[in-house]
Design a protein around this motif. Structure first.
Motif, mmCIF file in Angstrom:
data_model
loop_
_atom_site.group_PDB
_atom_site.id
_atom_site.type_symbol
_atom_site.label_atom_id
_atom_site.label_comp_id
_atom_site.label_asym_id
_atom_site.label_seq_id
_atom_site.Cartn_x
_atom_site.Cartn_y
_atom_site.Cartn_z
ATOM 1 N N PRO A 149 0.827 -1.213 0.000
ATOM 2 C CA PRO A 149 0.000 0.000 0.000
ATOM 3 C C PRO A 149 0.860 1.262 0.000
ATOM 4 O O PRO A 149 1.910 1.313 0.637
ATOM 5 C CB PRO A 149 -0.798 -0.106 1.300
ATOM 6 C CG PRO A 149 -0.730 -1.539 1.692
ATOM 7 C CD PRO A 149 0.596 -2.038 1.198
ATOM 8 N N ASP A 150 0.409 2.277 -0.709
ATOM 9 C CA ASP A 150 1.041 3.594 -0.668
ATOM 10 C C ASP A 150 0.514 4.413 0.508
ATOM 11 O O ASP A 150 1.193 5.324 0.981
ATOM 12 C CB ASP A 150 0.771 4.339 -1.973
ATOM 13 C CG ASP A 150 1.422 3.641 -3.158
ATOM 14 O OD1 ASP A 150 2.625 3.865 -3.386
ATOM 15 O OD2 ASP A 150 0.732 2.854 -3.834
ATOM 16 N N VAL A 151 -0.695 4.103 0.936
ATOM 17 C CA VAL A 151 -1.273 4.793 2.083
ATOM 18 C C VAL A 151 -2.248 3.846 2.774
ATOM 19 O O VAL A 151 -2.888 3.009 2.126
ATOM 20 C CB VAL A 151 -1.980 6.107 1.644
ATOM 21 C CG1 VAL A 151 -3.148 5.822 0.700
ATOM 22 C CG2 VAL A 151 -2.447 6.920 2.837
ATOM 23 N N VAL A 152 -2.311 3.962 4.106
ATOM 24 C CA VAL A 152 -3.252 3.182 4.917
ATOM 25 C C VAL A 152 -4.223 4.174 5.552
ATOM 26 O O VAL A 152 -3.829 5.003 6.383
ATOM 27 C CB VAL A 152 -2.522 2.373 6.004
ATOM 28 C CG1 VAL A 152 -3.531 1.632 6.891
ATOM 29 C CG2 VAL A 152 -1.538 1.391 5.367
ATOM 30 N N LEU A 153 -5.475 4.126 5.129
ATOM 31 C CA LEU A 153 -6.498 5.036 5.621
ATOM 32 C C LEU A 153 -7.292 4.383 6.742
ATOM 33 O O LEU A 153 -7.722 3.232 6.611
ATOM 34 C CB LEU A 153 -7.466 5.423 4.497
ATOM 35 C CG LEU A 153 -6.879 6.089 3.257
ATOM 36 C CD1 LEU A 153 -7.998 6.382 2.252
ATOM 37 C CD2 LEU A 153 -6.143 7.363 3.611
ATOM 38 N N VAL A 154 -7.503 5.112 7.832
ATOM 39 C CA VAL A 154 -8.347 4.635 8.928
ATOM 40 C C VAL A 154 -9.419 5.696 9.160
ATOM 41 O O VAL A 154 -9.130 6.795 9.637
ATOM 42 C CB VAL A 154 -7.548 4.385 10.219
ATOM 43 C CG1 VAL A 154 -8.445 3.711 11.257
ATOM 44 C CG2 VAL A 154 -6.315 3.529 9.948
ATOM 45 N N SER A 155 -10.661 5.354 8.818
ATOM 46 C CA SER A 155 -11.736 6.351 8.832
ATOM 47 C C SER A 155 -12.482 6.400 10.165
ATOM 48 O O SER A 155 -13.702 6.369 10.219
ATOM 49 C CB SER A 155 -12.715 6.112 7.666
ATOM 50 O OG SER A 155 -13.192 4.786 7.651
ATOM 51 N N GLY A 156 -11.705 6.505 11.253
ATOM 52 C CA GLY A 156 -12.288 6.796 12.560
ATOM 53 C C GLY A 156 -12.658 5.605 13.407
ATOM 54 O O GLY A 156 -12.650 4.462 12.968
ATOM 55 N N ASP A 157 -12.997 5.907 14.677
ATOM 56 C CA ASP A 157 -13.266 4.899 15.708
ATOM 57 C C ASP A 157 -12.093 3.935 15.831
ATOM 58 O O ASP A 157 -12.246 2.713 15.785
ATOM 59 C CB ASP A 157 -14.572 4.163 15.425
ATOM 60 C CG ASP A 157 -15.798 4.952 15.862
ATOM 61 O OD1 ASP A 157 -15.637 6.116 16.312
ATOM 62 O OD2 ASP A 157 -16.922 4.428 15.757
ATOM 63 N N ILE A 158 -10.921 4.502 16.000
ATOM 64 C CA ILE A 158 -9.718 3.719 16.231
ATOM 65 C C ILE A 158 -9.780 3.133 17.640
ATOM 66 O O ILE A 158 -9.492 1.961 17.855
ATOM 67 C CB ILE A 158 -8.477 4.624 16.060
ATOM 68 C CG1 ILE A 158 -8.423 5.129 14.603
ATOM 69 C CG2 ILE A 158 -7.194 3.888 16.414
ATOM 70 C CD1 ILE A 158 -8.014 6.561 14.467
ATOM 71 N N ALA A 159 -10.155 3.958 18.579
ATOM 72 C CA ALA A 159 -10.333 3.532 19.971
ATOM 73 C C ALA A 159 -11.804 3.196 20.219
ATOM 74 O O ALA A 159 -12.649 3.351 19.339
ATOM 75 C CB ALA A 159 -9.876 4.640 20.905
ATOM 76 N N PHE A 160 -12.093 2.744 21.447
ATOM 77 C CA PHE A 160 -13.481 2.507 21.828
ATOM 78 C C PHE A 160 -13.998 3.633 22.721
ATOM 79 O O PHE A 160 -15.150 4.035 22.607
ATOM 80 C CB PHE A 160 -13.633 1.175 22.556
ATOM 81 C CG PHE A 160 -15.054 0.865 22.935
ATOM 82 C CD1 PHE A 160 -15.948 0.400 21.986
ATOM 83 C CD2 PHE A 160 -15.516 1.084 24.228
ATOM 84 C CE1 PHE A 160 -17.280 0.150 22.315
ATOM 85 C CE2 PHE A 160 -16.839 0.829 24.573
ATOM 86 C CZ PHE A 160 -17.722 0.359 23.606
ATOM 87 N N ALA A 161 -13.126 4.148 23.597
ATOM 88 C CA ALA A 161 -13.550 5.203 24.510
ATOM 89 C C ALA A 161 -12.527 6.336 24.572
ATOM 90 O O ALA A 161 -12.471 7.065 25.562
ATOM 91 C CB ALA A 161 -13.788 4.630 25.904
ATOM 92 N N GLY A 162 -11.713 6.467 23.534
ATOM 93 C CA GLY A 162 -10.759 7.564 23.467
ATOM 94 C C GLY A 162 -9.659 7.516 24.507
ATOM 95 O O GLY A 162 -9.056 8.546 24.820
ATOM 96 N N GLN A 163 -9.347 6.312 25.018
ATOM 97 C CA GLN A 163 -8.363 6.180 26.087
ATOM 98 C C GLN A 163 -6.940 6.056 25.543
ATOM 99 O O GLN A 163 -6.722 5.497 24.460
ATOM 100 C CB GLN A 163 -8.684 4.966 26.959
ATOM 101 C CG GLN A 163 -10.041 5.041 27.632
ATOM 102 C CD GLN A 163 -10.156 6.261 28.540
ATOM 103 O OE1 GLN A 163 -9.287 6.519 29.371
ATOM 104 N NE2 GLN A 163 -11.237 7.021 28.365
ATOM 105 N N ILE A 164 -5.971 6.551 26.320
ATOM 106 C CA ILE A 164 -4.570 6.534 25.898
ATOM 107 C C ILE A 164 -4.115 5.118 25.573
ATOM 108 O O ILE A 164 -3.447 4.882 24.558
ATOM 109 C CB ILE A 164 -3.677 7.145 27.000
ATOM 110 C CG1 ILE A 164 -3.966 8.631 27.153
ATOM 111 C CG2 ILE A 164 -2.199 6.922 26.690
ATOM 112 C CD1 ILE A 164 -3.274 9.277 28.340
ATOM 113 N N GLU A 165 -4.484 4.150 26.417
ATOM 114 C CA GLU A 165 -4.044 2.771 26.200
ATOM 115 C C GLU A 165 -4.602 2.192 24.905
ATOM 116 O O GLU A 165 -3.955 1.382 24.253
ATOM 117 C CB GLU A 165 -4.468 1.893 27.386
ATOM 118 C CG GLU A 165 -3.868 2.304 28.717
ATOM 119 C CD GLU A 165 -4.708 3.333 29.456
ATOM 120 O OE1 GLU A 165 -4.496 3.484 30.674
ATOM 121 O OE2 GLU A 165 -5.570 3.991 28.820
ATOM 122 N N GLU A 166 -5.806 2.609 24.539
ATOM 123 C CA GLU A 166 -6.413 2.123 23.297
ATOM 124 C C GLU A 166 -5.649 2.637 22.078
ATOM 125 O O GLU A 166 -5.426 1.900 21.110
ATOM 126 C CB GLU A 166 -7.880 2.554 23.255
ATOM 127 C CG GLU A 166 -8.709 1.898 24.355
ATOM 128 C CD GLU A 166 -10.088 2.495 24.532
ATOM 129 O OE1 GLU A 166 -10.913 1.877 25.237
ATOM 130 O OE2 GLU A 166 -10.357 3.592 23.975
#
Length: 419
Positions: A44-61
């Motif tokens: 891939p030339d780019v890896v897109l992640v369209s949100g909701d990477i975490a579940f509750a916005g926590q640092i560990e996530e």
């Protein structure tokens, strides 16, 4: 050009890295399938992640997300610097978004006769940007390593440029649809700021717009849809956990499956996308698009191609207009830069320099707060005007000033010494 697209990974702090993680097998199969697909299609030339990477916005996530994305990139043959992200509602720390003062700002936007004007007013207030974006602080710290962090009023869209095969630019635009997200989210009650309506058509540029929430979740969704249909040949969304491919004369729209959907939701269908782009120049310039849509099947469990009638690949051509550029021009890229005259800018640079800067950002991200602060202080890259800014914005300016003042090598050496 090959794009690997994921959405809604939902790394949950209470599950990841534990024996009770219900999605470990699924994520492992996604890694295995993506690795096999990229052996066939290329890295891939780019890896897109369209949100909701975490579940509750926590640092560990977000920390877990960084390590998992690194493994994904390693397996697919691309560097972690290829990652480009936008925030989703699960990337928001709801305790901060639900605070009375922030809710009063959300209410002012929602009840305004002209919500975009109200957002601009709050962005131009001395405290408005900090308060409105505080709930995305952990996300921004994660996104800084990819130069996708956001701050108002002048950097509310993440932006990057990558060269296409004919020398023109694929410009990535990452919109923030989580600006007023909180526990009170309702369909048609979210907003984007005015800059999202100013994405331009330009000669030699193909626009790709990515956002977490689709148009029906935005109060001004129809107006934004009209604008993006005019300017963005490729449109990518998440949030709905339902895979859809819309092929139109002027654009193609991918609505993604969730990489980790809730197992008990109706229509559970994990998935991810591989999108291939190529510009054909004879007899006219055409953007040729191939969508390899991967979805999970059970019994036996594995990822398989979603069919477009009888074809395992979605194919579509879009006329993109004449362009006088040369295919052998020097390869350049565009970073997501500070865009005001009062702040130092990171200019367009050669691809090799940009790659080195992104590699440096990844290493900087892994240092502790005290280590980052010590490095910035020792190199004179903090200024008095930074005191009122969020930490992530102060550290972003460290990179900009290091580039502007010719101190990137010193910054690299200092980071290496602290590893």
């Amino acid at each position: 050009m090959l794009i690997l697209h994921l959405s809604d990974i939902h790394f949950r702090r209470s599950e990841v890295s534990t024996a009770q993680d219900p999605n470990y097998h699924l994520r492992n199969e996604l890694l295995r399938d993506a690795e096999a697909q990229c052996r066939e299609l290329g890295a891939p030339d780019v890896v897109l992640v369209s949100g909701d990477i975490a579940f509750a916005g926590q640092i560990e996530e977000f920390s877990f997300a960084t390590e998992w994305l690194k493994e994904l990139c390693d397996r697919c043959g691309c560097p972690l610097t290829a990652v480009f992200v936008v925030p989703g509602n699960h990337d928001v720390v709801r305790a901060k978004a639900d605070s009375p003062i922030v809710q009063s700002m959300h209410l002012a936007i929602k009840t305004a006769a002209h919500p975009r004007d109200e957002i601009t007013r709050l962005f131009l207030d001395d405290e408005g940007p900090r308060l409105l974006l505080d709930s995305l602080g952990n996300y921004n710290n994660f996104a800084l390593q990819f130069f996708c962090d956001l701050y108002a009023p002048n950097r509310t869209i993440a932006k990057r440029g990558i060269q296409l095969n004919d020398g023109s630019i694929l410009r990535l635009w990452g919109l923030n649809t989580a600006l007023v997200s909180s526990s009170k989210d309702k369909e048609a009650e979210l907003f984007v700021d005015s800059s999202c309506f100013q994405i331009p058509n330009e000669a030699g540029v193909v626009n790709l717009v990515m956002a977490h929430h689709p148009f029906n979740w935005l109060r001004e969704g129809p107006a934004l849809e009209d604008h993006l249909n005019d300017v963005a040949a490729v449109q990518i969304f998440g949030h709905t956990h339902t895979n859809r491919v819309n092929l139109n004369r002027d654009y193609v729209r991918f609505s993604a499956s969730a990489a980790n959907p809730e197992r008990h939701e109706a229509g559970w269908e994990p998935g991810y996308n591989l999108i291939k782009l190529e510009v054909s120049t004879a007899p006219t310039r055409v953007l040729k698009i191939e969508g390899h849509i991967r979805v999970w099947q059970t019994s036996p469990g594995k990822f398989i191609p979603k069919q477009d009638r009888s074809s395992p690949v979605y194919r579509h051509d879009i006329q993109i207009g004449a362009w006088a550029g040369q295919s052998n021009q020097k390869k350049t890229v565009e970073a997501n830069v500070v865009q005001t005259s009062t702040e130092p800018e990171l200019p367009q640079m050669a691809a090799e320099q940009e790659f080195e800067l992104r590699e440096l950002a990844l290493k900087f991200y892994r240092l502790s707060f005290s280590q980052k602060s010590a490095i910035a202080g020792s190199l004179g890259l903090f200024e008095d005007s930074d005191v009122s800014l969020p930490d992530v914005e102060r550290f972003r300016r460290v990179f900009i000033r290091a580039h502007e003042r010719g101190k990137l090598k010193e910054l690299a050496a200092a980071i290496q010494n602290h590893k």
